[in-house]
Design an enzyme around this catalytic site. Structure first.
Site, PDB file in Angstrom:
ATOM      1  N   ASN A   3     -10.912 -10.307  -1.373  1.00 26.56           N
ATOM      2  CA  ASN A   3      -9.965  -9.196  -1.538  1.00 26.56           C
ATOM      3  C   ASN A   3     -10.087  -8.266  -0.339  1.00 26.56           C
ATOM      4  OD1 ASN A   3      -9.327  -6.615  -4.055  1.00 26.56           O
ATOM      5  ND2 ASN A   3      -7.968  -7.595  -2.616  1.00 26.56           N
ATOM      6  N   TYR A  40       0.864   2.317   0.329  1.00 32.27           N
ATOM      7  CA  TYR A  40      -0.270   2.256  -0.593  1.00 32.27           C
ATOM      8  C   TYR A  40      -1.072   3.546  -0.523  1.00 32.27           C
ATOM      9  CZ  TYR A  40      -5.009   0.841  -2.110  1.00 32.27           C
ATOM     10  OH  TYR A  40      -6.222   0.765  -2.725  1.00 32.27           O
ATOM     11  N   GLU A  69      -3.901   4.466  -8.466  1.00 30.10           N
ATOM     12  CA  GLU A  69      -3.676   3.638  -7.285  1.00 30.10           C
ATOM     13  C   GLU A  69      -2.210   3.201  -7.305  1.00 30.10           C
ATOM     14  OE1 GLU A  69      -5.922  -0.172  -5.176  1.00 30.10           O
ATOM     15  OE2 GLU A  69      -5.769  -0.103  -7.363  1.00 30.10           O
ATOM     16  N   TYR A  89       1.454   1.455  -5.313  1.00 29.96           N
ATOM     17  CA  TYR A  89       1.998   0.520  -4.338  1.00 29.96           C
ATOM     18  C   TYR A  89       3.523   0.560  -4.350  1.00 29.96           C
ATOM     19  CZ  TYR A  89      -2.531  -2.009  -4.779  1.00 29.96           C
ATOM     20  OH  TYR A  89      -3.851  -2.372  -4.813  1.00 29.96           O
ATOM     21  N   GLU A 134      -2.502  -6.240   2.368  1.00 30.12           N
ATOM     22  CA  GLU A 134      -3.528  -6.635   1.393  1.00 30.12           C
ATOM     23  C   GLU A 134      -3.517  -8.142   1.219  1.00 30.12           C
ATOM     24  OE1 GLU A 134      -5.126  -5.430  -3.071  1.00 30.12           O
ATOM     25  OE2 GLU A 134      -3.954  -4.047  -1.861  1.00 30.12           O
TER      26      GLU A 134
END
Length: 224
Positions: free
Chosen positions: A69, A102, A111, A113, A202
């Site tokens: 990740n 982001y 969080e 996006y 990402e």
């Protein structure tokens, strides 16, 4: 001789000014500032390799191979609801990567996006709540819950808010306020304290490459 050395020094300084800040390569988790922009690089180091190169102004390149990740990008230390983010990119997200606006808020810890491009991917375990039309496209809205996962506040439980563009693109402008307003319609409220906000690449269990250029300056004035 002293005059010659003085003139040579001036020429070198001027040349360095024209060339801008030197590129900088990253492989370890870090944050900071480069040529006026905030940057963040985070890799869980569970597998594979990743490298990010900070280029002059708002540009960066990144490549990852068989990564666990990874999240990395350039932008601003403090997010803003009304920021318009203009960018262009070359993007190959592989089987599971994406290009997104982001960031994070605190109080509450969220969080978020706004996904512009991606591989074969949608938010895992998410149910579509609705859509928002903005910036020449339709975005699907999702909300997911992360339990005891890494965050800017350490291991924590928090929500993720998503807007995922139906028609993928790698350049354009994101009017972030339109997404914030759409999320609120579904009871999805960001926190009161803004943390960083970046144009992110990402990767998750994949390999890929991106070359990203922010066209919005570090002071939020559109570059001419």
């Amino acid at each position: 001789m002293e005059i010659v050395l003085y003139k040579l020094t001036i020429v070198l300084l001027f040349t360095g000014y024209l060339q801008g800040v030197a590129a900088q390569s990253l492989t370890r988790n870090t944050t900071g500032f480069h040529d006026g922009y905030y940057y963040s690089f985070w890799n869980d180091h569970s597998s594979g390799t990743a490298s990010m190169t900070l280029e002059p102004k708002g540009r960066y390149t990144i490549q990852w191979t068989n990564i666990g990740n990874l999240t990395a990008g350039k932008g601003w230390r403090t997010g803003k609801e009304d920021r318009k983010i203009t960018y262009k990119a070359t993007f190959n997200g592989g089987s599971n990567g994406f290009l997104a606006v982001y960031g994070w808020t605190k109080d509450a810890l969220i969080e978020y996006y706004v996904v512009e491009n991606y591989g074969e991917w949608t938010p895992p375990g998410a149910t579509e709540l609705g859509t928002v039309d903005t910036d020449g496209g339709t975005y699907r809205i999702y909300k997911t819950l992360r339990i005891n996962q890494p965050s800017i506040a350490g291991t924590a439980t928090f929500y993720q808010y998503w807007s995922v563009r139906s028609t993928k693109r790698s350049r354009g402008t994101v009017t972030f306020a339109n997404h914030v307003a759409a999320w609120r319609k579904y009871g999805m409220y960001l926190g009161h304290i803004w943390d960083y906000q970046i144009m992110e690449t990402e990767g998750y269990k994949s390999s890929g490459y991106a070359d990203v250029q922010l066209r919005t300056s570090a002071t939020d004035e559109t570059d001419k």
